[in-house]
Motif scaffolding. Structure first.
Motif, short mmCIF file in Angstrom:
data_model
loop_
_atom_site.label_atom_id
_atom_site.label_comp_id
_atom_site.label_asym_id
_atom_site.label_seq_id
_atom_site.Cartn_x
_atom_site.Cartn_y
_atom_site.Cartn_z
N SER A 80 17.59 11.99 -31.30
CA SER A 80 16.29 11.48 -31.75
C SER A 80 16.19 11.69 -33.25
N THR A 95 7.46 0.70 -25.15
CA THR A 95 8.62 1.40 -24.59
C THR A 95 9.87 1.07 -25.39
N THR A 135 9.35 2.49 -29.26
CA THR A 135 9.16 3.92 -29.54
C THR A 135 10.17 4.81 -28.82
N SER A 136 10.92 4.28 -27.87
CA SER A 136 12.00 5.06 -27.24
C SER A 136 13.24 4.95 -28.11
N HIS A 137 13.15 5.57 -29.28
CA HIS A 137 14.16 5.38 -30.31
C HIS A 137 15.16 6.51 -30.21
N THR A 138 16.24 6.27 -29.48
CA THR A 138 17.17 7.34 -29.15
C THR A 138 18.61 6.86 -29.33
N ARG A 186 15.71 13.58 -26.37
CA ARG A 186 16.09 12.19 -26.13
C ARG A 186 16.02 11.85 -24.64
N GLN A 231 12.51 11.08 -23.71
CA GLN A 231 12.09 9.79 -24.26
C GLN A 231 12.73 8.63 -23.52
N TRP A 232 14.01 8.75 -23.27
CA TRP A 232 14.78 7.65 -22.68
C TRP A 232 14.27 7.30 -21.28
N ARG A 240 11.53 6.89 -20.08
CA ARG A 240 10.33 6.07 -19.97
C ARG A 240 10.64 4.63 -19.54
N TRP A 241 11.88 4.19 -19.74
CA TRP A 241 12.25 2.86 -19.26
C TRP A 241 12.19 2.85 -17.73
N THR A 259 15.54 3.86 -15.62
CA THR A 259 16.30 5.04 -16.02
C THR A 259 16.17 6.16 -15.00
#
Length: 358
Positions: free
Chosen positions: A89, A116, A119-122, A172, A175-176, A178-179, A182
């Motif tokens: 991240s 999603t 902002t899910s910047h990983t 990360r 955050q990840w 949230r898709w 996943t």
């Protein structure tokens, strides 16, 4: 069936400027990088790049390729006054949202999934292991599920994010997930069971195409492989290759053993992965056999022992044991981030610690 399985490793990186902020030069960095062994690719946002090794048989091959790919990208970034950052991240807080790479598929994803996607910047590390067929792949996915939390701890590398200590070793991973597609895969009863879920996701619009099946372990749509997708991008090539060959050893052991699935529910496995993402290598992790908490270093040691015969057969056992000993002594990427951040509370110093020197 499982003798000398080949493997490959993909790595995602951030492109940052001299102060550690995200740059929007990722697509131009990829386009201008020199072509060596492996492949360089664009990513969802313009502040990211991706590399992929070719097919590897040994840890030496993989290590050589990952080092070369990182150097190519770092040198291309430096030509634009930027740096290559292997971190799950972004450590430094950003005022705006990242720019989507001008690509029809990426732009459609950004429109459909909104915040999603933006902002899910990983940045992750993906390990591909060759399989003889998709039915074998589904059996493997079902049986390897309990081992995922221990593996997640090895390359945890996103403790500092948006300018603060998140309290997680792999922020990360939080955050990840949230898709909508996943997280850990369920215990599949068959390839048809796997395909029925993918079809239902497509019909619901939870994925736009089959490449958006983002389970922690999935069947690759482009290669005859099973793809492990749970990991942060590793702080070093050595850490990434350690993960890759340990996964290969586990795959070989599990497929040759043919024991039935564990019966571990996804609800419990999600809790185990949450704990692993929080504690990382320096805390406690649920043991894959019992579910009981134990020091992560002990759990990882048991994972290596379980796969030792397979690792020895491919010449990887000493490499894995030496790599684990180094990580236990020096700490994971997340541990090193947290130590550096505690000194001055400066996320810019964390960036300086991790960037690849071309």
């Amino acid at each position: 069936m499982t003798d000398d399985l080949t493997f490959g490793i993909e790595e995602e990186f951030f492109i940052v400027d001299s102060e550690g902020h995200l740059s929007q030069s990722g697509d131009t960095v990829v386009d201008s990088a020199s072509e060596g062994e492996g492949e360089l690719q664009h990513e969802l946002t313009r502040s990211q790049v991706e590399s992929a090794t070719g097919i590897c048989s040994t840890h030496d091959e993989a290590l050589k390729q990952l080092r070369g790919l990182r150097t190519e990208l770092a040198e291309a970034a430096a030509q634009r006054g930027c740096r290559l950052l292997p971190c799950g991240s972004p450590p430094v807080a950003e005022l705006g949202l990242p720019h989507i790479t001008p690509n029809p598929r990426y732009e459609r994803m950004a429109e459909h999934f909104g915040a999603t996607a933006r902002t899910s910047h990983t940045c992750g590390c993906h390990v591909h292991i060759a399989i003889p067929d998709r039915e074998t792949g589904v059996r493997l996915i079902t049986r390897i599920r309990p081992w995922l939390p221990a593996l997640l701890t090895l390359t945890a590398n996103s403790a500092i994010s948006d300018g603060f200590d998140t309290g997680y070793s792999s922020w990360r991973y939080q955050q990840w997930t949230r898709w909508p597609s996943t997280g850990p895969p369920p215990e599949f009863t068959s390839l048809d069971h796997y395909e029925s879920i993918v079809d239902a996701w497509l019909r619901a619009g939870a994925i736009l195409d089959r490449k958006m099946v983002y389970w922690d372990v999935r069947l690759s749509e482009a290669q005859p492989t099973v793809e492990f997708r749970f990991s942060d991008v590793a702080a070093t090539p050595e850490d990434a290759v350690l993960l890759g060959v340990l996964i290969r050893g586990l795959v070989t052991t599990i497929l040759d053993d043919e024991k039935p699935a564990s019966g571990l529910s996804n609800e419990v496995l999600r809790a185990h992965l949450w704990r692993a993402s929080r504690d990382g290598l320096s805390g406690r992790c649920p043991h894959p056999r019992t579910g009981d908490l134990a020091p992560t270093t002990e759990v990882v040691g048991d994972v290596v022992d379980f796969a030792a015969a397979a690792l020895d057969s491919t010449g990887d056992l000493d490499f894995v044991r030496d790599g684990c000993a180094r990580l236990f002594a020096e700490g994971s990427g997340a541990d090193r981030q947290r130590t550096r951040f505690a000194e001055l509370e400066s996320p810019e110093d964390v960036v300086d610690l991790l960037v690849v020197r071309g």
